[in-house]
Write a protein that holds these residues in place. Structure first.
Motif, PDB file in Angstrom:
ATOM      1  N   VAL A 167       0.851  -1.191   0.000  1.00 53.90           N
ATOM      2  CA  VAL A 167       0.000   0.000   0.000  1.00 53.90           C
ATOM      3  C   VAL A 167       0.886   1.240   0.000  1.00 53.90           C
ATOM      4  CG1 VAL A 167      -1.913  -1.155   1.206  1.00 53.90           C
ATOM      5  CG2 VAL A 167      -0.147   0.043   2.538  1.00 53.90           C
TER       6      VAL A 167
ATOM      7  N   SER B 241      -1.688   5.180   3.335  1.00 60.44           N
ATOM      8  CA  SER B 241      -2.916   4.382   3.319  1.00 60.44           C
ATOM      9  C   SER B 241      -3.393   4.103   4.746  1.00 60.44           C
ATOM     10  CB  SER B 241      -2.668   3.045   2.615  1.00 60.44           C
ATOM     11  OG  SER B 241      -3.780   2.179   2.775  1.00 60.44           O
TER      12      SER B 241
ATOM     13  N   ILE C 275      -4.884   1.493   5.569  1.00 68.46           N
ATOM     14  CA  ILE C 275      -4.815   0.041   5.746  1.00 68.46           C
ATOM     15  C   ILE C 275      -3.496  -0.323   6.417  1.00 68.46           C
ATOM     16  CG2 ILE C 275      -4.757  -2.189   4.553  1.00 68.46           C
ATOM     17  CD1 ILE C 275      -6.425  -0.894   2.329  1.00 68.46           C
TER      18      ILE C 275
ATOM     19  N   VAL D  77      -7.869  -5.516   4.298  1.00 67.78           N
ATOM     20  CA  VAL D  77      -7.896  -5.405   2.837  1.00 67.78           C
ATOM     21  C   VAL D  77      -9.254  -5.794   2.276  1.00 67.78           C
ATOM     22  CG1 VAL D  77      -6.938  -6.365   0.702  1.00 67.78           C
ATOM     23  CG2 VAL D  77      -5.411  -5.699   2.581  1.00 67.78           C
TER      24      VAL D  77
ATOM     25  N   ILE E 287     -12.524  -1.383  -1.535  1.00 66.81           N
ATOM     26  CA  ILE E 287     -11.079  -1.568  -1.701  1.00 66.81           C
ATOM     27  C   ILE E 287     -10.814  -2.280  -3.023  1.00 66.81           C
ATOM     28  CG2 ILE E 287      -9.001  -2.656  -0.766  1.00 66.81           C
ATOM     29  CD1 ILE E 287      -9.996  -0.315   0.891  1.00 66.81           C
TER      30      ILE E 287
ATOM     31  N   ALA F  62     -13.647  -6.936  -1.228  1.00 60.86           N
ATOM     32  CA  ALA F  62     -12.778  -6.110  -2.066  1.00 60.86           C
ATOM     33  C   ALA F  62     -12.941  -6.501  -3.530  1.00 60.86           C
ATOM     34  CB  ALA F  62     -11.322  -6.272  -1.635  1.00 60.86           C
TER      35      ALA F  62
ATOM     36  N   ASP G  18      -5.917   0.831  -4.482  1.00 61.78           N
ATOM     37  CA  ASP G  18      -5.747   0.802  -3.023  1.00 61.78           C
ATOM     38  C   ASP G  18      -4.673  -0.160  -2.529  1.00 61.78           C
ATOM     39  OD1 ASP G  18      -8.107   2.561  -2.451  1.00 61.78           O
ATOM     40  OD2 ASP G  18      -9.154   0.908  -3.451  1.00 61.78           O
TER      41      ASP G  18
END
Length: 245
Positions: free
Chosen positions: A108, A112, A114, A120, A125, A146, A167
């Motif tokens: 990432v 980010s 995350i 994730v 995403i 995602a 992402d």
């Protein structure tokens, strides 16, 4: 050279040479020198050693993606290949046990939100994978929320991820680590989302006899230290030798 039944050699090498499908999209397996075009790597070494034991020459068919490499063997345009084990691929291929284990990791941007693997798989995403790669097949089965976006090849994943403003990038840990170092402003998430079992595969229609010979060959290459020596010779780090089957 071993004294092998002619029928076995015919099954494995119907064209009189061992046609080996080589994927240079995975740097753990093979590499193309940009200056000379020379192909090298552990899969190349294994192909030549298997051909030597069969008493034939190795003829390399080189592909930029795993999907193309799998297709060549599945369609009998090649006799043997080097792939990650996957049930979808197993519909057309017979696999050996793995010879190398590598990790699939997430990348990432530094900024980010995350931070952990489990963050994730969330709505909204977008995860970039190399089309037809082992982690494309795995994540297509396992991600529930995602969305997967496919780059043309595994080496293109990180640049594609940045250019498209996505992402998460998913790939072989060593490859995306190298991209992160090259580009900056990126970080890998701790841990791995899958363990990739790199094995050899033969066309299913060649039969169990041919597949069994290649399985024994892989176990011999692990036991003798051939795989470990090849990884060291090609300066491949972070890959584990798979245990004996």
């Amino acid at each position: 050279m071993l004294h092998l039944p002619a029928e076995l050699i015919q099954k494995l090498c119907p064209n009189g040479v061992l046609r080996a499908s080589i994927n240079v999209g995975n740097p753990i397996l093979a590499h193309r020198d940009k200056a000379t075009g020379t192909i090298s790597g552990v899969s190349v070494d294994l192909a030549h050693e298997l051909a030597r034991r069969l008493g034939v020459e190795a003829e390399l068919s080189v592909f930029d993606t795993a999907a193309e490499s799998v297709e060549a063997v599945s369609g009998n345009q090649a006799d043997v290949g080097f792939f990650a084990i996957d049930p979808k691929r197993g519909e057309a291929l017979l696999f050996t046990a793995p010879y190398v284990l590598i990790k699939g990791a997430y990348l990432v941007r530094d900024n980010s939100p995350i931070r952990h693997l489990e963050e994730v798989d969330q709505p909204g995403i977008r995860v970039v994978v190399g089309q037809g790669s082992a982690y494309d097949l795995h994540l297509s089965r396992t991600l529930e929320h995602a969305r997967i976006v496919r780059a043309p090849s595994s080496p293109a994943v990180v640049d594609f991820f940045l250019n498209k403003g996505l992402d998460v990038a998913a790939g072989v840990r060593q490859q995306i680590e190298a991209d992160a170092a090259r580009l900056g402003g990126l970080r890998l998430l701790d841990g791995h989302f899958m363990q990739i079992q790199q094995a050899m595969g033969t066309p299913r229609n060649r039969g169990e006899g041919a597949a069994a010979f290649v399985r024994r060959f892989v176990e011999d290459m692990k036991k003798q230290g051939f795989v470990a020596e090849a990884l060291a010779r090609h300066d491949i780090r972070g890959a584990e030798i798979a245990p004996l089957a």
